[in-house]
Design a protein around this motif. Sequence first.
Motif, PDB file in Angstrom:
ATOM      1  N   ASP A 160      21.499   4.611  26.270  1.00  0.00           N
ATOM      2  CA  ASP A 160      22.383   4.205  27.363  1.00  0.00           C
ATOM      3  C   ASP A 160      22.005   4.960  28.634  1.00  0.00           C
ATOM      4  N   LEU A 161      21.818   4.222  29.717  1.00  0.00           N
ATOM      5  CA  LEU A 161      21.459   4.829  31.003  1.00  0.00           C
ATOM      6  C   LEU A 161      22.588   4.729  32.023  1.00  0.00           C
ATOM      7  N   ILE A 200      18.747   8.621  40.844  1.00  0.00           N
ATOM      8  CA  ILE A 200      17.910   9.114  39.743  1.00  0.00           C
ATOM      9  C   ILE A 200      17.471   7.946  38.873  1.00  0.00           C
ATOM     10  N   LEU A 201      18.374   6.995  38.651  1.00  0.00           N
ATOM     11  CA  LEU A 201      18.055   5.818  37.851  1.00  0.00           C
ATOM     12  C   LEU A 201      16.949   4.993  38.507  1.00  0.00           C
ATOM     13  N   SER A 202      17.026   4.855  39.821  1.00  0.00           N
ATOM     14  CA  SER A 202      15.993   4.105  40.552  1.00  0.00           C
ATOM     15  C   SER A 202      14.638   4.794  40.445  1.00  0.00           C
ATOM     16  N   ALA A 232      21.093  -3.339  31.545  1.00  0.00           N
ATOM     17  CA  ALA A 232      22.465  -3.056  31.103  1.00  0.00           C
ATOM     18  C   ALA A 232      23.212  -2.135  32.061  1.00  0.00           C
ATOM     19  N   THR A 233      22.493  -1.399  32.906  1.00  0.00           N
ATOM     20  CA  THR A 233      23.175  -0.526  33.865  1.00  0.00           C
ATOM     21  C   THR A 233      23.872  -1.334  34.949  1.00  0.00           C
ATOM     22  N   GLY A 234      23.394  -2.533  35.227  1.00  0.00           N
ATOM     23  CA  GLY A 234      23.983  -3.362  36.270  1.00  0.00           C
ATOM     24  C   GLY A 234      23.686  -2.883  37.676  1.00  0.00           C
TER      25      GLY A 234
END
Length: 86
Positions: free
Chosen positions: A23-24, A31-33, A55-57
Amino acid sequence: MRSPTLLSLAINSALLNLSHISDLSSIPEPILSELFLRTLRAGKLTEKVLNLFIATGNDEILSLIQALNIQHIVWPILPTRCSEKF
């Protein structure tokens, strides 16, 4: 020579262990980018990893996926038994 930042080390560690992450959604957007971009550069974008990012949207990631025309692999379903006689 500059030493790497803690953030850079954390992103590199996540990149190396991405296949074990389930899960992210709790990762902050910047940070996700960066993790997504590094995943692309490293050639580690698999179907499972792509699903994690989707799934992070996150709007930025979703638009980047669309802009790069990254698509899911659709595997054909082959029949295992045929009820028709040939």
